[in-house]
Structures are given as structure tokens and as C-alpha cells.
Design a protein around this motif. Structure first.
Motif, PDB file in Angstrom:
ATOM      1  N   ARG A 107       0.851  -1.189   0.000  1.00  0.00           N
ATOM      2  CA  ARG A 107       0.000   0.000   0.000  1.00  0.00           C
ATOM      3  C   ARG A 107       0.888   1.240   0.000  1.00  0.00           C
ATOM      4  N   ARG A 108       0.477   2.208  -0.814  1.00  0.00           N
ATOM      5  CA  ARG A 108       1.243   3.442  -0.970  1.00  0.00           C
ATOM      6  C   ARG A 108       0.793   4.473   0.066  1.00  0.00           C
ATOM      7  N   GLN A 109       1.762   5.155   0.648  1.00  0.00           N
ATOM      8  CA  GLN A 109       1.462   6.186   1.635  1.00  0.00           C
ATOM      9  C   GLN A 109       2.226   7.458   1.271  1.00  0.00           C
ATOM     10  N   THR A 110       1.495   8.584   1.171  1.00  0.00           N
ATOM     11  CA  THR A 110       2.121   9.870   0.914  1.00  0.00           C
ATOM     12  C   THR A 110       2.408  10.565   2.251  1.00  0.00           C
ATOM     13  N   VAL A 111       3.631  11.045   2.398  1.00  0.00           N
ATOM     14  CA  VAL A 111       4.094  11.640   3.657  1.00  0.00           C
ATOM     15  C   VAL A 111       4.547  13.079   3.381  1.00  0.00           C
ATOM     16  N   THR A 112       4.108  14.022   4.202  1.00  0.00           N
ATOM     17  CA  THR A 112       4.591  15.399   4.125  1.00  0.00           C
ATOM     18  C   THR A 112       5.131  15.805   5.490  1.00  0.00           C
ATOM     19  N   ILE A 113       6.348  16.331   5.492  1.00  0.00           N
ATOM     20  CA  ILE A 113       7.016  16.737   6.730  1.00  0.00           C
ATOM     21  C   ILE A 113       7.253  18.242   6.678  1.00  0.00           C
ATOM     22  N   ASN A 114       6.760  18.938   7.676  1.00  0.00           N
ATOM     23  CA  ASN A 114       6.925  20.385   7.791  1.00  0.00           C
ATOM     24  C   ASN A 114       8.052  20.646   8.800  1.00  0.00           C
ATOM     25  N   TYR A 115       9.174  21.208   8.334  1.00  0.00           N
ATOM     26  CA  TYR A 115      10.269  21.525   9.256  1.00  0.00           C
ATOM     27  C   TYR A 115      10.437  23.034   9.428  1.00  0.00           C
ATOM     28  N   SER A 116       9.339  23.787   9.103  1.00  0.00           N
ATOM     29  CA  SER A 116       9.352  25.236   9.312  1.00  0.00           C
ATOM     30  C   SER A 116       8.628  25.557  10.621  1.00  0.00           C
ATOM     31  N   THR A 117       8.524  26.850  10.912  1.00  0.00           N
ATOM     32  CA  THR A 117       7.766  27.294  12.100  1.00  0.00           C
ATOM     33  C   THR A 117       6.400  27.842  11.709  1.00  0.00           C
ATOM     34  N   GLN A 118       6.062  27.690  10.430  1.00  0.00           N
ATOM     35  CA  GLN A 118       4.786  28.178   9.921  1.00  0.00           C
ATOM     36  C   GLN A 118       3.905  26.991   9.540  1.00  0.00           C
ATOM     37  N   LEU A 119       2.642  27.283   9.200  1.00  0.00           N
ATOM     38  CA  LEU A 119       1.730  26.232   8.763  1.00  0.00           C
ATOM     39  C   LEU A 119       1.014  26.674   7.482  1.00  0.00           C
ATOM     40  N   PRO A 120       1.785  26.812   6.385  1.00  0.00           N
ATOM     41  CA  PRO A 120       1.173  27.208   5.118  1.00  0.00           C
ATOM     42  C   PRO A 120       0.303  26.076   4.571  1.00  0.00           C
ATOM     43  N   LEU A 121      -0.788  26.450   3.899  1.00  0.00           N
ATOM     44  CA  LEU A 121      -1.673  25.463   3.297  1.00  0.00           C
ATOM     45  C   LEU A 121      -1.366  25.326   1.817  1.00  0.00           C
ATOM     46  N   ALA A 122      -1.702  24.208   1.276  1.00  0.00           N
ATOM     47  CA  ALA A 122      -1.496  23.980  -0.153  1.00  0.00           C
ATOM     48  C   ALA A 122      -2.479  24.822  -0.957  1.00  0.00           C
ATOM     49  N   GLN A 123      -2.134  25.009  -2.230  1.00  0.00           N
ATOM     50  CA  GLN A 123      -2.933  25.815  -3.173  1.00  0.00           C
ATOM     51  C   GLN A 123      -3.054  27.278  -2.731  1.00  0.00           C
ATOM     52  N   GLY A 124      -2.179  27.708  -1.823  1.00  0.00           N
ATOM     53  CA  GLY A 124      -2.175  29.097  -1.382  1.00  0.00           C
ATOM     54  C   GLY A 124      -3.390  29.512  -0.583  1.00  0.00           C
ATOM     55  N   ILE A 125      -4.126  28.560  -0.046  1.00  0.00           N
ATOM     56  CA  ILE A 125      -5.348  28.869   0.710  1.00  0.00           C
ATOM     57  C   ILE A 125      -4.997  29.597   2.001  1.00  0.00           C
ATOM     58  N   GLN A 126      -5.726  30.667   2.285  1.00  0.00           N
ATOM     59  CA  GLN A 126      -5.577  31.400   3.533  1.00  0.00           C
ATOM     60  C   GLN A 126      -6.768  31.076   4.426  1.00  0.00           C
ATOM     61  N   PHE A 127      -6.493  30.658   5.656  1.00  0.00           N
ATOM     62  CA  PHE A 127      -7.561  30.282   6.581  1.00  0.00           C
ATOM     63  C   PHE A 127      -7.400  31.084   7.858  1.00  0.00           C
ATOM     64  N   GLY A 128      -8.354  31.954   8.136  1.00  0.00           N
ATOM     65  CA  GLY A 128      -8.258  32.798   9.324  1.00  0.00           C
ATOM     66  C   GLY A 128      -7.307  33.963   9.100  1.00  0.00           C
ATOM     67  N   SER A 129      -6.952  34.628  10.195  1.00  0.00           N
ATOM     68  CA  SER A 129      -6.116  35.831  10.109  1.00  0.00           C
ATOM     69  C   SER A 129      -4.648  35.454  10.127  1.00  0.00           C
TER      70      SER A 129
END
Length: 521
Positions: free
Chosen positions: A499-521
Motif C-alpha cells: 500500500r502506498r502512503q504519501t508523507v509530508t514533513i513540515n520543518y518550518s515554524t509556519q503552517l502554510p496550506l497547499a494551493q495558497g489557501i488562507q484560513f483565518g487571520s
């Protein structure tokens, strides 16, 4: 080739001694889940060579099926944590154990399935080859690193074992198909539960004993190779409905495959189906007649026409059809038929009297539609052909649109069909419901290339100047349409067992969303 009679030279080996070397007895437990059991119905393994009982097998009960699945799950939970190269080492040792048993196991295949000695040993060689192939794959279970659109993020794919893989096999390749699945499934970290054909249970038991010893010698839970002999109601239906088996690999008829595929898909499981074949060879005017005749005869007569890749249709250009017909009839007259364990025999018996009846019914249907038997087709009798399962291979003239030509008859019937131009021949090659193997014999580059294009053969296997039968383990094996769409072996075959598993690791201090989506302020 020799004359078409049974050889007078008898095979010089003792079945009793063979059984002893392979750990078989007169009555054998047909269930292995870490221990050998069998409290269900007792069946006879009958040799198609003479119709006599080889041995008895005690099949599984419903309770033993459940115990076996539980054992396979437990074995998987341990086996999946073994590093893949170490898993490959176990399969390497399995391959070596099969090498040591090649002659004995090959003779057992001949006894139980009716294959000639060369084909019996060739089946074991397939097992050895796939083990070698799987060993290499155990160090190549690659995932990709993928560029992320988000800064300071890493994205990758990785592959994990599926779990317990169910394998259902047919009589015509009683052990090779198990190895095509189990060797790859095992290096991927899965355990395997095997339902063998009820017509060839002894080869399954002998093979499982070999795998058991390899596991025990390495302190590996031998239930990674679980065996459950039984009928459709007790074992087969339970496997296809069992959510603990995420993948069912089934080899057999299209009718069986439809049932398996429907049931497995309803529980959103995976199925790997290797089903019917109605394989054709196109012979063009430029072809080497010597090569074509050899390829056709082996493809149509090998395993008495009981391979899924057997040649069943030949489309010959009308300008060469008379010559090809004459050459084929001459070659068929030289095919020695008889006890497959005897030296010089090229064709053994059909698996059962039921298979003989199906062949005779197909010939009558052919004649009813206007076809003509050019050679053979009759049942052979006499002391040298005991058991009522020997036939003379049949060559018949036919038209491509005959109903019987579009059906797969699991017997040595070869239909010769004329064609006028290559487009017509390719269209007729593709007109049947099945789509497994195909071939063209030609010395014209343009004809070969046309056959291999997207507008050419629609089969999973397409060969040039090679027959339809005798696939190598290095290429993906399988076909489309009523052949089921499954693929075994080949470069990326291991993915079917993971079974295939896609993994994304964030090593920044931010939480950007994909497709440039802005959520909240």
C-alpha cells in the motif's frame, strides 16, 4: 520428432520413494498454519496418467480455515518488521531449497498434473527464477521524493505491506503460480494463505513442506506460508469475503474470476485476476515457416493445450495457408503421446475425463458451424493410454467469427483461419473476449511494428517471431478484458502487494496550506 505412439521405454523411478523424499504419505493433512492439520473432507489425488489414486488429502474444516487465517495474521504482524533485505534472504534460501528438490518436485507435477517431465521441471525452474527475481526486488522497494509547493516542507511516498495475501491457484500450474505471488508478497512483508486446486493438492503440500523447513531453519514463523486445502464453500468463498485478506490473487477460468472479482470489490478489497486466454498467432507471407511451425506446435500442444497462454487460433495469410497446414499436420503426426514420465513423450493426458468431454463437445460445435477437422481430435484408447484422458491433438479449419472460436476450450484444439490483409488479421486477433497472449511471425519490420502499436494487438503479451506460450518471469504477465487485468512479475509487480502512503514533513515554524489557501487571520 518421434511417431505419435506411446514410448515403450518405461520410466525408471519409484513413486513410493519419491513420496518419501518429499515428505508425502498415503493420507496427508492438507492444512498448514504452523502445524499440519486436516479434519475435513478427504479427497483423492488422481493421476491423469492412469486414472489411479496417488494419495489422499484431508481438507480443511471451517474452523481450521479460521485458525489458519488467525495464524497468518499473527505471522504477518511479526514478518512485516523484518527488514526487506532479510526477507529477501529467506526467499533466496527458498529458491535454493527448490533447486535441490527440482527433479523430485518436477516429477510430482508430472504425476499429478500430467505434464511431460521437461515441463514439470520447467515449472519448478519458474519457481526458482521468481525467487531470484524477488531477492533483487527486496532491495528495490523504492519510494519517490516529491517537490512540495510549500516552503520548508518535504513530501515523499513510501510503501508498506498489505497484510495477508490470499492466493487461489489452478491445476495447470499447480505450484508455479503460488511462487509468482508468494515470493513477491513475502519480500514485501506480507504473509500468504494458499488455496490450491483440488486436482493437484499433493504438489501444494510438498511445496509447503519445503517452505516450512526454510522458515524453521531461520527461526521465522512458517505460517507466513499458510496452506488451506478445501472446496469453494469451505475455503474459497470464505477467502474472497474475508476482510483480513486485502488482496486475493486468483488464477482460473473467467467464470471463477468474475465471481471472485465481484465479491472482493463489494468489500472494497483488491483482486489480481489471471483468467482465460484465447491466444492467436498471425503468420504473414514473409515469415520463416520453420520458426512459425515450431512456435505453433509448442504453443498448441504443450501441456496438452491446458495453458492459459496455449495457442488456439492461427491466422495465416491465404497465400501460405495450404503450405502451413501441410507442415502443421506433418508435425502433429510426429508428436509422441503417452505417459509424460516416459522419455520422448511430447504430450501427456488431459487433466480429467470432463476435460476430454469438453474437447469433444467443442469439436462437434465447430463442425455444426461449418468447420472441418483436418487432423486428430479423437480419444485414444488401449493399454498404452489408460484412464480415458488421452487425446490426439486437433487441427481444424475455421472462420474467425465462429462462436466456438471465440470461446476458450482448455484442450489441444487449433483453429486455422485465413486472412487477406494484416489489418483484418489484427482485428480478428482482437475480436475475442479474452486478451492474454498474442504473436506474429514476420520478417517485415513494418508488419511487426504495426502489430505492436496501440492499434495492434490488444493483449497483455505481444510477441514477434516467438509463440504465445512460455513467458519469462522478467516481464509482467497477464492480460486485459476477460483475462482479468491482473499482472504478475515484471518491473513494478511488487506494488500490487503493498500500500502506498504519501508523507509530508513540515520543518518550518509556519503552517502554510497547499494551493495558497488562507484560513483565518
Amino acid at each position: 520428432m518421434a511417431k505419435s505412439t506411446s514410448s515403450s521405454k518405461k520410466s525408471a523411478f519409484s513413486p513410493a520413494a519419491l513420496f518419501k523424499r518429499l515428505g508425502l504419505r498415503d493420507v496427508n493433512p492438507g492444512v498448514f498454519n504452523g502445524k499440519w492439520t486436516g479434519n475435513g473432507k478427504v479427497i483423492n489425488s488422481i493421476s491423469p496418467i492412469d486414472g489411479k489414486v496417488l494419495g489422499k488429502v484431508k481438507q480443511a474444516t471451517a474452523e481450521e480455515y479460521e485458525t489458519s487465517v488467525q495464524a497468518a495474521v499473527k505471522a504477518y504482524e511479526s514478518w512485516r518488521n523484518v527488514p526487506a533485505p532479510r526477507r529477501g534472504e529467506i526467499i533466496r534460501q527458498l529458491g535454493n531449497a527448490l533447486r535441490a528438490a527440482k527433479k523430485d518436485l518436477g516429477q510430482l507435477v508430472s504425476l499429478e498434473a500430467g505434464k511431460i517431465t521437461a515441463e514439470g521441471e520447467g515449472e519448478v525452474q519458474e519457481m526458482i527464477d521468481i525467487c531470484d527475481f524477488a531477492v533483487g526486488l527486496s532491495r528495490q522497494l523504492y519510494g519517490l521524493t516529491i517537490a512540495s509547493e510549500r516552503p520548508q516542507h518535504r513530501m515523499m511516498e513510501q510503501w508498506h505491506p498489505l497484510g495477508v495475501v490470499g492466493v487461489i491457484t489452478s491445476f495447470n500450474f499447480p505450484i508455479a503460480v503460488w511462487s509468482w505471488n508468494s515470493a513477491l508478497a513475502a519480500v514485501c512483508g506480507n504473509s500468504v494463505i494458499w488455496k490450491p486446486s483440488g486436482q493437484t493438492p499433493l504438489t501444494a503440500i510438498a511445496t509447503t513442506k519445503i517452505a516450512e523447513k526454510v522458515c524453521r531453519d531461520n527461526n521465522i514463523d512458517p505460517a507466513i506460508f499458510t496452506l488451506v486445502s478445501g472446496d469453494a464453500e469451505t475455503v474459497g468463498n470464505r477467502m474472497t469475503n474475508d476482510r483480513r485478506l486485502p488482496l486475493i490473487s486468483a488464477t482460473g477460468s473467467t467464470r471463477m474470476g468474475r465471481q471472485v472479482g465481484e465479491v472482493v470489490s463489494k468489500r472494497l478489497g483488491r483482486s489480481l485476476l489471471e483468467l482465460g486466454g484465447n491466444n492467436a498467432i498471425i503468420v504473414t507471407p514473409s515469415a520463416s515457416m520453420d520458426l512459425a511451425v515450431r512456435g505453433i506446435v509448442f504453443g498448441a500442444v504443450g501441456t496438452a493445450g491446458q495453458r492459459c497462454t496455449s495457442t488456439r487460433r492461427v491466422f495465416a495469410h491465404e497465400s501460405i495457408l495450404p503450405q502451413l497446414t501441410e507442415r502443421l499436420v506433418s508435425a502433429y503426426k510426429q508428436v509422441r503421446i503417452g505417459n509424460p514420465l516416459e522419455s520422448g513423450v511430447l504430450m501427456g493426458p488431459l487433466i480429467s475425463t470432463r476435460a476430454v468431454d469438453a474437447m469433444q463437445t467443442a469439436i462437434k460445435e465447430l463442425q455444426r458451424e461449418g468447420g472441418k477437422v483436418l487432423y486428430g481430435g479423437e480419444l485414444l484408447s488401449g493399454a498404452q493410454f489408460p484412464g480415458g484422458r488421452y487425446v490426439r491433438p486437433c487441427i481444424a479449419s475455421a472462420k474467425g467469427d465462429y462462436k466456438i472460436v471465440h470461446e476458450e476450450t482448455f484442450a489441444p484444439i487449433l483453429y486455422l483461419i485465413p486472412y487477406n490483409n494484416l489489418d483484418e488479421a489484427i482485428a480478428q486477433n482482437n475480436a475475442v473476449p479474452q486478451g492474454l497472449s498474442s504473436a506474429i511471425f514476420t520478417n517485415e519490420m513494418r508488419e511487426a511494428e504495426q502489430f505492436l502499436t496501440c492499434c495492434g494487438s490488444d493483449c497483455g503479451i505481444a510477441n514477434v517471431n516467438i509463440g504465445t506460450s512460455g513467458a519469462e518471469i522478467g516481464g509482467a504477465f497477464g492480460g486485459d478484458k476477460d483475462t482479468g487485468g491482473g499482472r504478475e512479475s515484471g518491473s513494478d509487480s511488487w506494488k500490487a502487494y503493498m500500500r502506498r502512503q504519501t508523507v509530508t514533513i513540515n520543518y518550518s515554524t509556519q503552517l502554510p496550506l497547499a494551493q495558497g489557501i488562507q484560513f483565518g487571520s
